[in-house]
Enzyme design. Structure first.
Site, PDB file in Angstrom:
ATOM      1  N   LEU A 186      30.518 -24.859 -30.450  1.00  0.00           N
ATOM      2  CA  LEU A 186      30.229 -24.864 -29.012  1.00  0.00           C
ATOM      3  C   LEU A 186      30.103 -26.311 -28.522  1.00  0.00           C
ATOM      4  O   LEU A 186      30.763 -26.717 -27.564  1.00  0.00           O
ATOM      5  CB  LEU A 186      28.916 -24.096 -28.777  1.00  0.00           C
ATOM      6  CG  LEU A 186      28.300 -24.165 -27.390  1.00  0.00           C
ATOM      7  CD1 LEU A 186      29.220 -23.497 -26.376  1.00  0.00           C
ATOM      8  CD2 LEU A 186      26.933 -23.457 -27.371  1.00  0.00           C
ATOM      9  N   PRO A 232      31.808 -33.577 -28.203  1.00  0.00           N
ATOM     10  CA  PRO A 232      31.292 -34.952 -28.191  1.00  0.00           C
ATOM     11  C   PRO A 232      30.660 -35.316 -26.839  1.00  0.00           C
ATOM     12  O   PRO A 232      29.664 -36.035 -26.793  1.00  0.00           O
ATOM     13  CB  PRO A 232      32.540 -35.787 -28.480  1.00  0.00           C
ATOM     14  CG  PRO A 232      33.417 -34.880 -29.286  1.00  0.00           C
ATOM     15  CD  PRO A 232      33.180 -33.501 -28.735  1.00  0.00           C
ATOM     16  N   ILE A 248      29.347 -29.622 -36.042  1.00  0.00           N
ATOM     17  CA  ILE A 248      29.471 -28.188 -36.360  1.00  0.00           C
ATOM     18  C   ILE A 248      29.061 -27.899 -37.819  1.00  0.00           C
ATOM     19  O   ILE A 248      29.682 -28.376 -38.762  1.00  0.00           O
ATOM     20  CB  ILE A 248      30.895 -27.661 -36.058  1.00  0.00           C
ATOM     21  CG1 ILE A 248      31.282 -28.052 -34.616  1.00  0.00           C
ATOM     22  CG2 ILE A 248      30.957 -26.147 -36.264  1.00  0.00           C
ATOM     23  CD1 ILE A 248      30.291 -27.635 -33.529  1.00  0.00           C
ATOM     24  N   GLN A 275       1.153 -38.401 -43.632  1.00  0.00           N
ATOM     25  CA  GLN A 275      -0.058 -39.237 -43.547  1.00  0.00           C
ATOM     26  C   GLN A 275      -0.992 -38.946 -44.727  1.00  0.00           C
ATOM     27  O   GLN A 275      -1.538 -39.865 -45.343  1.00  0.00           O
ATOM     28  CB  GLN A 275      -0.771 -38.951 -42.209  1.00  0.00           C
ATOM     29  CG  GLN A 275      -1.899 -39.917 -41.889  1.00  0.00           C
ATOM     30  CD  GLN A 275      -1.375 -41.325 -41.604  1.00  0.00           C
ATOM     31  OE1 GLN A 275      -0.214 -41.503 -41.301  1.00  0.00           O
ATOM     32  NE2 GLN A 275      -2.234 -42.311 -41.740  1.00  0.00           N
ATOM     33  N   GLU A 311      20.303 -25.946 -31.517  1.00  0.00           N
ATOM     34  CA  GLU A 311      20.244 -24.627 -30.844  1.00  0.00           C
ATOM     35  C   GLU A 311      19.411 -24.704 -29.558  1.00  0.00           C
ATOM     36  O   GLU A 311      18.643 -23.798 -29.242  1.00  0.00           O
ATOM     37  CB  GLU A 311      19.731 -23.533 -31.794  1.00  0.00           C
ATOM     38  CG  GLU A 311      20.621 -23.419 -33.024  1.00  0.00           C
ATOM     39  CD  GLU A 311      20.902 -22.001 -33.503  1.00  0.00           C
ATOM     40  OE1 GLU A 311      21.382 -21.859 -34.612  1.00  0.00           O
ATOM     41  OE2 GLU A 311      20.664 -21.036 -32.766  1.00  0.00           O
ATOM     42  N   SER A 325      14.282 -29.167 -26.806  1.00  0.00           N
ATOM     43  CA  SER A 325      12.994 -28.706 -26.251  1.00  0.00           C
ATOM     44  C   SER A 325      13.047 -28.672 -24.719  1.00  0.00           C
ATOM     45  O   SER A 325      12.442 -27.794 -24.091  1.00  0.00           O
ATOM     46  CB  SER A 325      11.866 -29.632 -26.715  1.00  0.00           C
ATOM     47  OG  SER A 325      11.729 -29.526 -28.115  1.00  0.00           O
TER      48      SER A 325
HETATM   49  C1  LIG Z   1      22.725 -31.446 -37.629  1.00  0.00           C
HETATM   50  C2  LIG Z   1      23.231 -30.748 -36.411  1.00  0.00           C
HETATM   51  C3  LIG Z   1      23.840 -29.504 -36.541  1.00  0.00           C
HETATM   52  C4  LIG Z   1      24.376 -28.866 -35.404  1.00  0.00           C
HETATM   53  N1  LIG Z   1      25.078 -27.680 -35.551  1.00  0.00           N
HETATM   54  C5  LIG Z   1      25.759 -27.185 -34.488  1.00  0.00           C
HETATM   55  C6  LIG Z   1      26.656 -26.074 -34.643  1.00  0.00           C
HETATM   56  O1  LIG Z   1      26.804 -25.511 -35.735  1.00  0.00           O
HETATM   57  N2  LIG Z   1      27.347 -25.651 -33.554  1.00  0.00           N
HETATM   58  C7  LIG Z   1      27.228 -26.235 -32.341  1.00  0.00           C
HETATM   59  O2  LIG Z   1      27.902 -25.825 -31.403  1.00  0.00           O
HETATM   60  N3  LIG Z   1      26.366 -27.281 -32.144  1.00  0.00           N
HETATM   61  C8  LIG Z   1      25.658 -27.774 -33.194  1.00  0.00           C
HETATM   62  N4  LIG Z   1      24.802 -28.850 -33.031  1.00  0.00           N
HETATM   63  C9  LIG Z   1      24.685 -29.441 -31.703  1.00  0.00           C
HETATM   64  C10 LIG Z   1      23.314 -29.236 -31.049  1.00  0.00           C
HETATM   65  O3  LIG Z   1      23.155 -27.901 -30.681  1.00  0.00           O
HETATM   66  C11 LIG Z   1      23.260 -30.225 -29.862  1.00  0.00           C
HETATM   67  O4  LIG Z   1      23.114 -31.517 -30.406  1.00  0.00           O
HETATM   68  C12 LIG Z   1      22.134 -29.898 -28.911  1.00  0.00           C
HETATM   69  O5  LIG Z   1      22.374 -28.701 -28.223  1.00  0.00           O
HETATM   70  C13 LIG Z   1      21.937 -31.036 -27.871  1.00  0.00           C
HETATM   71  O6  LIG Z   1      23.130 -31.384 -27.274  1.00  0.00           O
HETATM   72  P1  LIG Z   1      23.560 -32.937 -27.208  1.00  0.00           P
HETATM   73  O7  LIG Z   1      23.399 -33.497 -28.577  1.00  0.00           O
HETATM   74  O8  LIG Z   1      24.883 -33.021 -26.558  1.00  0.00           O
HETATM   75  O9  LIG Z   1      22.473 -33.599 -26.282  1.00  0.00           O
HETATM   76  P2  LIG Z   1      22.552 -33.725 -24.681  1.00  0.00           P
HETATM   77  O10 LIG Z   1      22.855 -32.408 -24.076  1.00  0.00           O
HETATM   78  O11 LIG Z   1      23.457 -34.854 -24.337  1.00  0.00           O
HETATM   79  O12 LIG Z   1      21.066 -34.115 -24.340  1.00  0.00           O
HETATM   80  C14 LIG Z   1      20.561 -35.442 -24.444  1.00  0.00           C
HETATM   81  C15 LIG Z   1      19.125 -35.402 -23.945  1.00  0.00           C
HETATM   82  O13 LIG Z   1      19.105 -35.060 -22.545  1.00  0.00           O
HETATM   83  C16 LIG Z   1      18.261 -33.941 -22.353  1.00  0.00           C
HETATM   84  N5  LIG Z   1      18.781 -33.140 -21.243  1.00  0.00           N
HETATM   85  C17 LIG Z   1      20.028 -32.665 -21.060  1.00  0.00           C
HETATM   86  N6  LIG Z   1      20.111 -31.955 -19.937  1.00  0.00           N
HETATM   87  C18 LIG Z   1      18.876 -31.982 -19.372  1.00  0.00           C
HETATM   88  C19 LIG Z   1      18.303 -31.438 -18.175  1.00  0.00           C
HETATM   89  N7  LIG Z   1      19.022 -30.694 -17.323  1.00  0.00           N
HETATM   90  N8  LIG Z   1      16.998 -31.693 -17.914  1.00  0.00           N
HETATM   91  C20 LIG Z   1      16.255 -32.430 -18.783  1.00  0.00           C
HETATM   92  N9  LIG Z   1      16.736 -32.972 -19.910  1.00  0.00           N
HETATM   93  C21 LIG Z   1      18.017 -32.743 -20.202  1.00  0.00           C
HETATM   94  C22 LIG Z   1      18.299 -33.178 -23.666  1.00  0.00           C
HETATM   95  O14 LIG Z   1      17.196 -32.312 -23.791  1.00  0.00           O
HETATM   96  C23 LIG Z   1      18.264 -34.349 -24.649  1.00  0.00           C
HETATM   97  O15 LIG Z   1      16.945 -34.806 -24.789  1.00  0.00           O
HETATM   98  C24 LIG Z   1      24.229 -29.464 -34.135  1.00  0.00           C
HETATM   99  C25 LIG Z   1      23.580 -30.699 -34.014  1.00  0.00           C
HETATM  100  C26 LIG Z   1      23.110 -31.354 -35.129  1.00  0.00           C
HETATM  101  C27 LIG Z   1      22.485 -32.702 -34.962  1.00  0.00           C
END
Ligand SMILES: Cc1cc2nc3c(=O)[nH]c(=O)nc-3n(C[C@H](O)[C@H](O)[C@H](O)COP(=O)(O)OP(=O)(O)OC[C@H]3O[C@@H](n4cnc5c(N)ncnc54)[C@H](O)[C@@H]3O)c2cc1C
Length: 382
Positions: free
Chosen positions: A125, A128, A157, A339, A366, A369
């Site tokens: 889902l 980048p 992913i 700690q 997933e 917060s």
């Molecule tokens: C080890 C690992 C495994 C993963 N596995 C999968 C997988 O199997 N499949 C998959 O699809 N994804 C996967 N992910 C992706 C993961 O679900 C995303 O990293 C996560 O949903 C956050 O998206 P982002 O990294 O693009 O952060 P962003 O969406 O860019 O967010 C950056 C920051 O902005 C904040 N933010 C964004 N929008 C708002 C808003 N409207 N109001 C306030 N704050 C906001 C976020 O909370 C965060 O603090 C994985 C990630 C990691 C690190």
């Protein structure tokens, strides 16, 4: 209201606890250090039937339910989160979309392998450029005769590049709706399809023995029949998958939080300072009591969300509450357990160092917060 487990659930919990202590614990630190995927552990989890926990027997599953899966995840994460997330993602993100939305042919083709743990599947889902804002998906799939032609990329992913990964289900824009918004659909892309490239594994802060890759699709062609469920239902499908998945991540977070209690009790009884075990000091006892308090209340939150889900009641808000609370307290417990371990807590050979490194992602994956708070607020009508 009765939160006591049935005899079968207790038996499963015991057997997963024993497996985690006897099979996972002795070898996982080396996998973690070397960033290697624990194939042998996965094979044994398959033999135990763990990959089939919530699936019906007709597909080779155990005929259990999602709550039973959560119990297993909690016990695994109590020892190690890389193994727990491998199982969580394999079921909740890998096999479950096919079970929930797949055609009879798709289920017959893929589920037996996924349910036995012989093969893994990923769910793509995140991209980048878009994570929380999943509607921003840029990956496109165009129908050309009887094939979808997919172009785009997916980030982070899980389970997407192991030797036993059979497929990745990806979300893609498949058109434009009459109101101008994107039509999103999900499509199954088998591993090895020409045009589907798996980048080398990321170098991560934690979950080092789990498998995570960036994926690219360059004129990648799959049969039109690989569409999962109805065209245009992609958004609804992944929201359902994520709602359920949040309960599972909450269980995993509770496991990590409880593992911090286990390790802290053990260490506080052994470590001497000022002539006695540090566990004799009330400052340490209170830290451990607070850690237990946090693990216990977070457990009740995910039990509640799972009970609502299994009863067929709305559970979106409760799943978000469980995930938000459990991930927050997992980070708190990991910090406090470190700690209590003093300098040794900063050494990778101690399990709490792994807990600390593995806890932060629970507040991100997933749904971050912030996203959980958005879900809760929206459900409250705000
Ligand atoms: C080890 C690992 C495994 C993963 N596995 C999968 C997988 O199997 N499949 C998959 O699809 N994804 C996967 N992910 C992706 C993961 O679900 C995303 O990293 C996560 O949903 C956050 O998206 P982002 O990294 O693009 O952060 P962003 O969406 O860019 O967010 C950056 C920051 O902005 C904040 N933010 C964004 N929008 C708002 C808003 N409207 N109001 C306030 N704050 C906001 C976020 O909370 C965060 O603090 C994985 C990630 C990691 C690190």
């Amino acid at each position: 209201m009765d939160f006591r487990l049935t005899e079968e659930q207790e038996a499963l919990r015991e057997s997963v606890r024993d497996f985690a202590r006897e099979v996972v614990a002795p070898v996982i630190a080396e996998h973690y250090e070397k960033h290697t995927f624990p194939y042998e552990i996965v094979r044994q989890m398959g033999k135990m039937g763990l990959f089939g926990l919530p699936f019906p027997e007709e597909y080779g599953g155990m005929g259990g339910d999602y709550f039973t899966l959560c119990l297993a995840l909690e016990e695994l994460a109590r020892v190690d989160s890389s193994v727990a997330i491998t199982l969580e993602a394999a079921i909740s993100l890998g096999a479950m979309p096919i079970y929930r939305f797949g055609s009879d042919e798709q289920k017959a083709r893929w589920l037996p392998k996924l349910v036995s743990g012989e093969a893994l599947a990923g769910f793509g889902l995140t991209e980048p450029g878009f994570g929380s804002d999943a509607g921003g998906t840029q990956t496109r799939a165009v129908l050309d005769g009887d094939e979808w032609v997919i172009n785009g990329s997916k980030a982070f992913i899980t389970n997407s590049g192991t030797d036993i990964t059979a497929l990745v289900t990806v979300t893609a824009v498949t058109g434009t709706r009459p109101d101008g918004s994107k039509e999103l659909s999900t499509i199954i892309v088998p591993s090895g399809t020409p045009g589907f490239t798996v980048a080398p594994a990321y170098s991560k802060v934690g979950w080092n023995a789990s498998d995570t890759h960036e994926l690219t699709f360059d004129d990648c062609r799959v049969p039109a029949a690989n569409l999962l469920g109805e065209r245009g239902r992609g958004f609804a499908q992944f929201l359902r998958i994520l709602d359920e998945g949040r309960i599972a991540i909450a269980a995993l977070a509770v496991g990590l939080a409880q593992g911090c209690v286990d390790e802290s009790i053990r260490y506080a009884g052994e470590r001497q300072a000022f002539g006695q075990p540090i566990g004799n000091y009330q400052a340490i006892q209170f830290k451990i009591a607070d850690m237990e308090l946090r693990a216990h209340t977070a457990r009740l939150a995910y039990y509640d969300a799972a009970a609502r889900m299994l009863a067929g009641e709305p559970f979106k808000r409760q799943a978000a509450i469980a995930k938000l609370h459990a991930s927050t307290i997992a980070v708190d417990n990991a910090r406090e357990a470190t700690q209590i371990h003093g300098g040794y807590g900063f050494m990778n050979e101690y399990p709490v160092a792994r807990f600390w490194r593995d806890s932060k992602i629970l507040e991100i994956g997933e749904g971050t917060s912030e996203v959980q708070r958005m879900v809760i607020a929206r459900d409250l009508g705000l």
